[in-house]
Motif scaffolding. Sequence first.
Motif, PDB file in Angstrom:
ATOM      1  N   ILE A 136       0.836  -1.204   0.000  1.00 47.14           N
ATOM      2  CA  ILE A 136       0.000   0.000   0.000  1.00 47.14           C
ATOM      3  C   ILE A 136       0.872   1.256   0.000  1.00 47.14           C
ATOM      4  O   ILE A 136       1.901   1.305   0.679  1.00 47.14           O
ATOM      5  CB  ILE A 136      -0.950   0.005   1.219  1.00 47.14           C
ATOM      6  N   LEU A 137       0.437   2.244  -0.770  1.00 46.52           N
ATOM      7  CA  LEU A 137       1.045   3.576  -0.762  1.00 46.52           C
ATOM      8  C   LEU A 137       0.009   4.555  -0.229  1.00 46.52           C
ATOM      9  O   LEU A 137      -1.127   4.594  -0.712  1.00 46.52           O
ATOM     10  CB  LEU A 137       1.493   3.992  -2.166  1.00 46.52           C
ATOM     11  N   ILE A 138       0.397   5.336   0.771  1.00 48.23           N
ATOM     12  CA  ILE A 138      -0.509   6.318   1.365  1.00 48.23           C
ATOM     13  C   ILE A 138      -0.070   7.706   0.926  1.00 48.23           C
ATOM     14  O   ILE A 138       1.070   8.108   1.165  1.00 48.23           O
ATOM     15  CB  ILE A 138      -0.501   6.202   2.902  1.00 48.23           C
ATOM     16  N   LEU A 139      -0.975   8.426   0.281  1.00 49.17           N
ATOM     17  CA  LEU A 139      -0.668   9.730  -0.310  1.00 49.17           C
ATOM     18  C   LEU A 139      -1.449  10.823   0.413  1.00 49.17           C
ATOM     19  O   LEU A 139      -2.685  10.827   0.414  1.00 49.17           O
ATOM     20  CB  LEU A 139      -1.026   9.720  -1.798  1.00 49.17           C
ATOM     21  N   ASP A 140      -0.738  11.745   1.041  1.00 50.28           N
ATOM     22  CA  ASP A 140      -1.374  12.893   1.707  1.00 50.28           C
ATOM     23  C   ASP A 140      -1.544  14.001   0.664  1.00 50.28           C
ATOM     24  O   ASP A 140      -0.977  15.079   0.757  1.00 50.28           O
ATOM     25  CB  ASP A 140      -0.517  13.371   2.873  1.00 50.28           C
ATOM     26  N   GLY A 141      -2.353  13.725  -0.317  1.00 53.06           N
ATOM     27  CA  GLY A 141      -2.566  14.639  -1.436  1.00 53.06           C
ATOM     28  C   GLY A 141      -3.458  13.949  -2.442  1.00 53.06           C
ATOM     29  O   GLY A 141      -4.256  13.078  -2.089  1.00 53.06           O
ATOM     30  N   GLY A 142      -3.345  14.328  -3.709  1.00 56.97           N
ATOM     31  CA  GLY A 142      -4.157  13.715  -4.745  1.00 56.97           C
ATOM     32  C   GLY A 142      -3.423  13.661  -6.064  1.00 56.97           C
ATOM     33  O   GLY A 142      -2.238  14.007  -6.159  1.00 56.97           O
ATOM     34  N   ALA A 196      -1.549   4.024   8.078  1.00 55.88           N
ATOM     35  CA  ALA A 196      -0.087   4.032   8.125  1.00 55.88           C
ATOM     36  C   ALA A 196       0.417   3.209   9.303  1.00 55.88           C
ATOM     37  O   ALA A 196       1.396   2.454   9.188  1.00 55.88           O
ATOM     38  CB  ALA A 196       0.421   5.464   8.213  1.00 55.88           C
ATOM     39  N   ARG A 197      -0.240   3.341  10.451  1.00 53.27           N
ATOM     40  CA  ARG A 197       0.226   2.635  11.650  1.00 53.27           C
ATOM     41  C   ARG A 197      -0.013   1.133  11.553  1.00 53.27           C
ATOM     42  O   ARG A 197       0.779   0.342  12.069  1.00 53.27           O
ATOM     43  CB  ARG A 197      -0.480   3.200  12.881  1.00 53.27           C
ATOM     44  N   THR A 198      -1.097   0.715  10.903  1.00 52.90           N
ATOM     45  CA  THR A 198      -1.416  -0.711  10.848  1.00 52.90           C
ATOM     46  C   THR A 198      -0.728  -1.423   9.693  1.00 52.90           C
ATOM     47  O   THR A 198      -0.692  -2.651   9.677  1.00 52.90           O
ATOM     48  CB  THR A 198      -2.935  -0.919  10.723  1.00 52.90           C
ATOM     49  N   THR A 199      -0.205  -0.669   8.729  1.00 54.98           N
ATOM     50  CA  THR A 199       0.484  -1.298   7.599  1.00 54.98           C
ATOM     51  C   THR A 199       1.985  -1.036   7.605  1.00 54.98           C
ATOM     52  O   THR A 199       2.723  -1.671   6.856  1.00 54.98           O
ATOM     53  CB  THR A 199      -0.085  -0.790   6.260  1.00 54.98           C
ATOM     54  N   GLY A 200       2.428  -0.089   8.433  1.00 56.09           N
ATOM     55  CA  GLY A 200       3.848   0.242   8.461  1.00 56.09           C
ATOM     56  C   GLY A 200       4.281   1.138   7.316  1.00 56.09           C
ATOM     57  O   GLY A 200       5.478   1.297   7.057  1.00 56.09           O
ATOM     58  N   ALA A 201       3.319   1.755   6.624  1.00 55.16           N
ATOM     59  CA  ALA A 201       3.639   2.621   5.487  1.00 55.16           C
ATOM     60  C   ALA A 201       4.034   4.011   5.965  1.00 55.16           C
ATOM     61  O   ALA A 201       3.624   4.459   7.040  1.00 55.16           O
ATOM     62  CB  ALA A 201       2.439   2.714   4.546  1.00 55.16           C
ATOM     63  N   ALA A 203       5.859   2.315 -10.356  1.00 54.62           N
ATOM     64  CA  ALA A 203       7.244   1.836 -10.257  1.00 54.62           C
ATOM     65  C   ALA A 203       7.610   1.407  -8.842  1.00 54.62           C
ATOM     66  O   ALA A 203       8.551   0.635  -8.646  1.00 54.62           O
ATOM     67  CB  ALA A 203       8.203   2.917 -10.740  1.00 54.62           C
ATOM     68  N   THR A 204       6.860   1.895  -7.832  1.00 59.66           N
ATOM     69  CA  THR A 204       7.151   1.489  -6.448  1.00 59.66           C
ATOM     70  C   THR A 204       6.718   0.055  -6.186  1.00 59.66           C
ATOM     71  O   THR A 204       7.176  -0.568  -5.225  1.00 59.66           O
ATOM     72  CB  THR A 204       6.436   2.410  -5.450  1.00 59.66           C
ATOM     73  N   GLY A 205       5.811  -0.465  -7.028  1.00 55.58           N
ATOM     74  CA  GLY A 205       5.326  -1.826  -6.841  1.00 55.58           C
ATOM     75  C   GLY A 205       4.104  -1.932  -5.952  1.00 55.58           C
ATOM     76  O   GLY A 205       3.779  -3.024  -5.471  1.00 55.58           O
ATOM     77  N   CYS A 206       3.401  -0.820  -5.752  1.00 58.74           N
ATOM     78  CA  CYS A 206       2.231  -0.863  -4.864  1.00 58.74           C
ATOM     79  C   CYS A 206       1.025  -1.460  -5.588  1.00 58.74           C
ATOM     80  O   CYS A 206       0.883  -1.364  -6.796  1.00 58.74           O
ATOM     81  CB  CYS A 206       1.905   0.526  -4.343  1.00 58.74           C
TER      82      CYS A 206
END
Length: 536
Positions: free
Chosen positions: A233-239, A319-324, A279-282
């Motif tokens: 998972i990738l978490i993005l604080d934006g759009g 983020a806390r539950t996935t470590g992202a 490219a990150t593989g998410c």
Amino acid sequence: MVTQEHESLLSETERSQGRVALRNNVAAASALADAVRSTLGPKGLDKMLVSGEGGVTVTNDGVTVLETAKVEHPTAKMLIAQSSAQDREAGDGTTSTVILTAELLQNALELIEMGVHPTLVEKGYRLASKEAMSHLQQMSKEATEEDSLRSVMTSLSGKSDEGVRHHLSQLAVSAATSLATEVNGKIEADPTLVKKVNDGGRPSTESELVSGLVIAKEPIHTEMKMFPDGGKILILDGGISRRKPDLDISLKVTTIGMTSALNAQEMADIQNRVDIIAATGCNLLCARDGIDDDASNMLLAAGITSYRRIEKPDLELLARTTGALVVHEPTLAKPEDLGNFTSLNTQNWNGVSQMQLIGSEKGGLTLIVRGTTKTRIDEVSRGFDDASGVACGLVRDPRILPGGGATQMALARHLRKIAPTVPGREQLAIEAFSGALESIPRILSENAGLSPLDEVLRLNAAQEEGGDWIGLNMYSGETESMYDAGIIEPLVVSLNAISGAMEAAVSVLRIDDVLWANQDPSIPDWEKSDGSVGET
């Protein structure tokens, strides 16, 4: 020598000094304690809180009452802050903390009126607190799994009915067990990792705890797939949307095809950001802001399931539950920013699509709070907060003490025995500390419709014969073993309540001068009313 400038400052200030200041501060603390004292114990009454907008909350939770009240006096604000700290640290004992603080201040004021200096009262209080902490350790017992459940149920006494209390207690203990993890050689459990989702129209006893985080969102494209076997998972604080210029500008089209060329450039920019994410593989993208339809199609082609407009608290839980690691710009995303999840599915509750994700890190649970009305749902939610705080506290320190006023009475009796061994006027302060502790069983009896004086005397005699774990059973009106009756509470609740009340009381006792500024906020000399800048 006081300068003329300081004299001018004090002329615009209302000032109270010495015992007048102390009396005012003690009066403020006592008034605050009186507002919540009737909520203490299993027979405590409820308070109706009406907000400025007309919203109504009915509760007997002390910290909720205090934090909702509009309080101006600084001493009262200090007590509210201490009560909130007690709630964060122990999850219970907030009302007891405020009552103990007010009683300590009232007893200290009596000593000071008799001629005992505040510093001697402070010294005596600190000696008493230290001795009380030591005796609490000796009184405590290791809790079994059944004791943990009974302790959580005790914390919910007086809140809702028996069936709901038992159900919430079981959910809280289950959550604490699931959240338990080892950190630096110690077992920790964080109750804030439990997300709550409201589901009205059903009984509160049907509230349930589900694994993972449940968020009321659906993928931005209907053809995006789920990942029941997990992924990254990738978490993005934006759009991901078309960039807009920071300046308000106008474009003049002078050549045919310029608009299409500009559109192509914008599409290329979006494609570049999607390619960097891919490219990150998410496998999963969760964004705080919007994602354009064009970007949605590109993400679908890249095999990335995406969700948009997720609230900031939910992003932090993810983020806390996935470590992202939270990324603020797609072009900055790197493989090491990714987190892991073990399952991603979708649920449908009452026609609302829900994303359910189970993270790889230990933790991440969702409580489905059910109730027939919004008021009922809010009550159940607050009850679970209290229960989970206590349950997680028992994971960190699984030691328990008796409830029913037994702990406070045992400490009061112990302090009265050691007070004569302390030379000087400090022993008077220790006696005063002992008297403040007796206020808890006294108020518990009063709220149960019993005679406060008679019950305190009866409990004192019963403990002399049966030991420190004899307390008052407010349901039967009898004195009995609190362990056998299942009326127990965590050691950490009493430790924090007594030490916190002592520190708050001492802080107030050390104040001998209160300055109230009378002047209204004014514009500094260097800024004029018309916005111009004057000389400094």
